[in-house]
Motif scaffolding. Structure first.
Motif, PDB file in Angstrom:
ATOM      1  N   VAL A  11       0.860  -1.174   0.000  1.00  0.00           N
ATOM      2  CA  VAL A  11       0.000   0.000   0.000  1.00  0.00           C
ATOM      3  C   VAL A  11       0.902   1.231   0.000  1.00  0.00           C
ATOM      4  O   VAL A  11       1.834   1.328   0.789  1.00  0.00           O
ATOM      5  CB  VAL A  11      -0.907  -0.004   1.241  1.00  0.00           C
ATOM      6  N   THR A  12       0.624   2.172  -0.896  1.00  0.00           N
ATOM      7  CA  THR A  12       1.433   3.384  -0.976  1.00  0.00           C
ATOM      8  C   THR A  12       0.529   4.607  -1.066  1.00  0.00           C
ATOM      9  O   THR A  12      -0.673   4.501  -1.260  1.00  0.00           O
ATOM     10  CB  THR A  12       2.354   3.360  -2.214  1.00  0.00           C
ATOM     11  N   GLY A  13       1.137   5.764  -0.922  1.00  0.00           N
ATOM     12  CA  GLY A  13       0.425   7.023  -1.108  1.00  0.00           C
ATOM     13  C   GLY A  13      -0.635   7.278  -0.058  1.00  0.00           C
ATOM     14  O   GLY A  13      -0.479   6.963   1.118  1.00  0.00           O
ATOM     15  N   SER A  14      -1.741   7.833  -0.515  1.00  0.00           N
ATOM     16  CA  SER A  14      -2.805   8.222   0.412  1.00  0.00           C
ATOM     17  C   SER A  14      -3.467   7.012   1.064  1.00  0.00           C
ATOM     18  O   SER A  14      -3.920   7.094   2.208  1.00  0.00           O
ATOM     19  CB  SER A  14      -3.848   9.078  -0.293  1.00  0.00           C
ATOM     20  N   ALA A  15      -3.511   5.885   0.354  1.00  0.00           N
ATOM     21  CA  ALA A  15      -4.080   4.673   0.951  1.00  0.00           C
ATOM     22  C   ALA A  15      -3.243   4.223   2.148  1.00  0.00           C
ATOM     23  O   ALA A  15      -3.781   3.792   3.173  1.00  0.00           O
ATOM     24  CB  ALA A  15      -4.171   3.567  -0.084  1.00  0.00           C
ATOM     25  N   PHE A  16      -1.925   4.344   2.036  1.00  0.00           N
ATOM     26  CA  PHE A  16      -1.033   4.000   3.147  1.00  0.00           C
ATOM     27  C   PHE A  16      -1.245   4.953   4.313  1.00  0.00           C
ATOM     28  O   PHE A  16      -1.319   4.543   5.465  1.00  0.00           O
ATOM     29  CB  PHE A  16       0.424   4.026   2.680  1.00  0.00           C
ATOM     30  N   THR A  47       4.350   9.522   7.533  1.00  0.00           N
ATOM     31  CA  THR A  47       4.470   9.009   6.163  1.00  0.00           C
ATOM     32  C   THR A  47       4.873  10.112   5.200  1.00  0.00           C
ATOM     33  O   THR A  47       4.193  10.382   4.226  1.00  0.00           O
ATOM     34  CB  THR A  47       3.161   8.377   5.695  1.00  0.00           C
ATOM     35  N   ARG A  48       5.976  10.733   5.452  1.00  0.00           N
ATOM     36  CA  ARG A  48       6.485  11.782   4.583  1.00  0.00           C
ATOM     37  C   ARG A  48       6.867  11.219   3.227  1.00  0.00           C
ATOM     38  O   ARG A  48       7.365  10.107   3.115  1.00  0.00           O
ATOM     39  CB  ARG A  48       7.702  12.455   5.196  1.00  0.00           C
ATOM     40  N   ASN A  49       6.649  12.010   2.181  1.00  0.00           N
ATOM     41  CA  ASN A  49       7.062  11.626   0.841  1.00  0.00           C
ATOM     42  C   ASN A  49       8.530  12.020   0.685  1.00  0.00           C
ATOM     43  O   ASN A  49       8.843  13.200   0.534  1.00  0.00           O
ATOM     44  CB  ASN A  49       6.187  12.324  -0.202  1.00  0.00           C
TER      45      ASN A  49
END
Length: 53
Positions: A11-16, A47-49
């Motif tokens: 799971v990545t991005g906003s879902a994560f 969860t910083r990008n």
């Protein structure tokens, strides 16, 4: 036995970020995290990008 296991889909991005917020909410329900903490804000901080400058 391993053949019957479902594929792991990371799971990545906003879902994560949403999933981390849900974990924070659940920790609050069982008393392992203070209720004063904002789950969405914590998830955003955790969860910083790293690819975004």
């Amino acid at each position: 036995m391993l053949h019957s296991e479902p594929l792991i889909r990371p799971v990545t991005g906003s879902a994560f970020r949403d999933q981390i917020a849900q974990y924070c909410d659940e920790l609050q329900l069982i008393g392992l995290m203070p209720d004063l903490e904002d789950s969405a804000a914590l998830a955003h901080n955790f969860t910083r990008n790293v690819l975004h400058a």
